[in-house]
Scaffold this active site. Structure first.
Site, short mmCIF file in Angstrom:
data_model
loop_
_atom_site.label_atom_id
_atom_site.label_comp_id
_atom_site.label_asym_id
_atom_site.label_seq_id
_atom_site.Cartn_x
_atom_site.Cartn_y
_atom_site.Cartn_z
N ASP A 39 2.77 -4.30 7.97
CA ASP A 39 1.67 -3.39 8.17
C ASP A 39 2.01 -2.41 9.03
O ASP A 39 1.65 -1.34 8.76
CB ASP A 39 0.59 -4.37 8.60
N GLU A 96 -4.74 4.90 5.24
CA GLU A 96 -4.97 4.72 3.93
C GLU A 96 -6.10 4.34 3.19
O GLU A 96 -6.67 3.69 3.82
CB GLU A 96 -3.70 3.42 3.69
N ASP A 127 -3.16 1.58 8.66
CA ASP A 127 -3.06 0.67 7.30
C ASP A 127 -4.13 -0.52 7.71
O ASP A 127 -3.86 -1.37 8.18
CB ASP A 127 -1.82 0.05 7.09
#
Length: 182
Positions: free
Chosen positions: A141, A69, A7
């Site tokens: 996160d 992501e 991420d």
């Protein structure tokens, strides 16, 4: 298959490592890479910290694949550009570590993990905890990164079945014979 999920973020990048064996998922590791200790005007140093951190994680956990992501466009274009550079450092590090890189949107991850694309961060954290049988909630996160890895595990199974079906159809396909034409 061991999957490393990322991420990306300029200040904090989450990572999550899961093992996928058929439908079974197991937690390996998760955490964050922080660049908060560096000055805000020191973008190249921040990107290097991200690049080196991802490389270290890949070397330590030896994943078979990775997933990152896809960023969304913020209201502030400058923030989007900075986030894109952070993501680029992460992807480059993964490729430099000889890993395949799959990409998923936050919506795809939330749908795969929580069942709907509008899930709140807390819902994603709770579902990641449940899916991986964790003793506590992972940080936001890290949970997103684990969610990206879980998404790749689920999509990977589907893609393998599609590839298998495509191969099967090739072996059982009829032979084309040219007919008459006018």
């Amino acid at each position: 298959m061991r999957i490393l999920g990322i991420d990306p973020g300029l200040l904090t990048t989450g990572f999550g490592v899961v093992d996928s064996d058929g439908h079974a998922l197991s937690y390996v590791a998760s955490g964050t890479i922080s660049t908060r200790h560096l000055g805000s005007g020191n973008l190249p140093a921040r990107l290097k910290v991200l690049f080196d951190g991802i490389a270290e994680i890949a070397a330590r956990y030896q994943p078979d694949a990775s997933a990152v992501e896809i960023i969304f466009v913020n209201v502030n274009p400058q923030s989007t550009l900075l986030l894109g550079q952070a993501r680029g450092a992460c992807v480059t590090s993964l490729v430099n570590s000889n890993l395949s890189v799959a990409e998923y949107t936050a919506l795809q991850m939330k749908k795969a993990v929580a069942g709907h694309g509008q899930a709140a961060k807390a819902q994603v954290q709770e579902m990641v905890k449940r899916l991986l049988d964790l003793p506590g909630l992972p940080g936001a996160d890290a949970a997103d990164a684990l969610g990206i890895a879980i998404t790749h595990a689920q999509v990977g199974r589907s893609m393998a079945r599609l590839a298998e079906a495509a191969e099967l159809s090739k072996t059982h396909a009829g032979t084309y014979r040219q007919g008459r034409s006018r």
